[in-house]
Design a protein around this motif. Structure first.
Motif, short mmCIF file in Angstrom:
data_model
loop_
_atom_site.label_atom_id
_atom_site.label_comp_id
_atom_site.label_asym_id
_atom_site.label_seq_id
_atom_site.Cartn_x
_atom_site.Cartn_y
_atom_site.Cartn_z
N TYR A 52 0.82 -1.21 0.00
CA TYR A 52 0.00 0.00 0.00
C TYR A 52 0.86 1.26 0.00
CZ TYR A 52 -3.49 3.46 1.36
OH TYR A 52 -4.30 4.57 1.39
N TRP A 277 -12.72 -1.86 -1.73
CA TRP A 277 -11.59 -2.32 -0.93
C TRP A 277 -11.12 -3.70 -1.37
CZ3 TRP A 277 -8.35 -0.15 2.42
CH2 TRP A 277 -8.70 1.03 3.07
N PHE A 311 -4.05 -2.36 -7.31
CA PHE A 311 -5.00 -1.77 -6.38
C PHE A 311 -5.62 -2.87 -5.51
CE2 PHE A 311 -5.33 1.03 -10.22
CZ PHE A 311 -4.60 2.07 -9.70
N ASN A 315 -4.92 -2.67 -1.55
CA ASN A 315 -6.10 -2.45 -0.72
C ASN A 315 -6.27 -3.52 0.34
OD1 ASN A 315 -6.83 -0.14 -2.10
ND2 ASN A 315 -8.55 -1.06 -3.18
N THR A 316 -6.13 -4.80 -0.06
CA THR A 316 -6.35 -5.88 0.90
C THR A 316 -5.22 -5.95 1.91
OG1 THR A 316 -5.39 -7.42 -0.71
CG2 THR A 316 -7.79 -7.26 -0.62
N GLY A 319 -6.35 -2.56 4.01
CA GLY A 319 -7.74 -2.35 4.42
C GLY A 319 -7.99 -2.73 5.85
N HIS A 334 -8.84 3.55 0.48
CA HIS A 334 -8.55 2.58 -0.58
C HIS A 334 -8.06 3.31 -1.83
CE1 HIS A 334 -12.05 3.52 -3.05
NE2 HIS A 334 -12.83 3.41 -2.00
#
Length: 420
Positions: A52, A277, A311, A315-316, A319, A334
């Motif tokens: 991220y 997300w 992405f 995101n994961t 998140g 996100h």
């Protein structure tokens, strides 16, 4: 800094294995550090950012990275199936500095003409018509009969496209995003539709977004106008289709939604946010190229090397956990809309389209449920998107004997006024 171990081989981000389990691939890649080598088509390699913070740093670093792909493109076969998505064109997506600012201003100003309340009303009207076409049967495919057709109508209406060219738009955008055989021909079909549209509006302006592009103070020539419009269509239609489909699937399969579109504790807004997300409609893109040899988050990169942002993976990784009530707390924003100077300019219209589309489903097909086990659903192969092939549902048939409202917008004029 100790270098991160590299995977033994470039993992393929295409084909049925990746489509069936992208998050398994992301976990494997993330184990090797913030960037890892992948293949996005046979013989086409890239570095994929799965971390991220590294993704945010890349998206905001215009000093180290360029969006111009031409150095990299010179090393790729001219018939590569990824070039319809990644190949250079005179658009905001593939430019830097003043050139990017000029194109971006034209896009932002033109999109600002879309009045949200008019867009919502038009999407709702078309959604009701599309649902009415299959509601009496008690079953339907919410991708082919709904999610794919609804964004198409928006483009046909607001850009003034001849409705007869609608299928070529869908085939063009979908074919290029699949990045498989036929991608170049699909993109060429899309360009042909828009080229004819732009030539017509240059000679005979109307009250549509194509004419506003041509009249913008940026003074775009015909080809520049064609390329900005095809960019908006390719970055708008397929992702909007995928967002509607993925969020609807989420509502049908997450127990907090009670296994149908009605009766759960969660709303369409929450479903969309969670999908952005977990399964963003554009999973891997945001191509960047180092301006010079450099080290980025401990990984050596060559000048002109293709670097993509995942992405879905970023995101994961970042998140925040979802509570039993479905409410997220804390965590970073996100990246489904990207970040930095190239963040998506159409976030608000896209959200409005998806929200309205799902709200219409929940209000009319409230007891809809999946018609097949989740394991039997198919996902479209391709490195860039997260997209269902189909979404079959069954529901209590509705009485559709009432006469449908006459279709509007068939003359090339928007069905509702554009803001000024």
């Amino acid at each position: 800094m100790t270098p991160h171990p590299q995977p033994p081989q470039h993992l393929a981000l295409y084909g049925p294995d990746f489509a069936a389990d992208p998050h398994g691939h992301y976990r494997s890649l993330r184990a090797h550090g913030p960037l890892a080598p992948v293949r996005i088509a046979p013989g086409i390699e890239a570095m994929l950012v799965t971390d991220y913070q590294a993704a945010v740093d890349l998206l905001r670093d215009t000093h180290t990275f360029s969006k111009d792909p031409r150095t990299w493109q010179a090393t790729v076969p001219a018939d590569s199936p990824v070039l319809p998505v990644l190949g250079h064109r005179p658009t905001a997506l593939f430019s830097d500095g003043p050139e990017h600012a000029r194109y971006r201003e034209a896009i932002n100003d033109t999109l600002a003409l879309i009045e949200p309340h008019v867009l919502r009303a038009e999407v709702a009207r078309v959604a009701q018509r599309l649902i009415g076409e299959f509601a009496a049967t008690g079953s339907g495919d919410l991708i082919s009969q709904y999610a794919r057709l609804l964004p198409l109508h928006v483009f046909v209406t607001w850009f003034g496209v001849d409705p007869a060219d609608g299928k070529r738009i869908v085939d063009g955008v979908g074919g290029m995003m699949n990045s498989a055989q036929g991608a170049a021909a699909a993109y060429a079909g899309l360009v042909d539709v828009v080229t004819r549209l732009v030539a017509d509006r240059r000679a005979r302006p109307r009250r549509d977004l194509t004419s506003y592009f041509l009249a913008h103070p940026a003074r775009l020539d015909n080809d520049e106008t064609v390329r900005q419009i095809t960019l908006l269509m390719s970055a708008g239609h397929d992702p909007a289709t995928n967002l509607i489909g993925n969020a609807t699937l989420h509502m049908l399969t997450d127990e907090r939604y009670a296994g149908s579109l009605h009766g759960g504790a969660m709303t369409a807004h929450e479903a969309i946010n969670e999908v952005l997300w977990q399964d963003p409609p554009i999973a891997n893109l945001a191509a960047h190229y180092p301006r010079h040899d450099t080290e980025f988050h401990g990984v050596r990169l060559r000048a002109g090397q293709l670097v993509l942002v995942s992405f879905g993976a970023a995101n994961t990784q970042s998140g925040p956990a979802t509570s039993s009530t479905g409410v997220r707390s804390g965590g970073s924003a996100h990246l489904a809309w990207s970040a930095g100077p190239h963040r998506c300019p159409a976030k608000q219209p896209a959200l409005l389209i998806a929200m309205t589309a799902i709200e219409q489903l929940t209000s009319q097909l409230c007891d809809a449920e999946l018609a097949v086990p989740v394991s039997e659903l198919l996902w479209r192969p391709g490195p860039f998107h997260r997209a269902l092939v189909h979404l079959p549902v069954r529901f209590t048939p509705l009485d559709t004997t009432a006469a449908a409202a006459p279709e509007r917008g068939r003359t090339g004029e928007p069905a509702a006024s554009i803001g000024s």
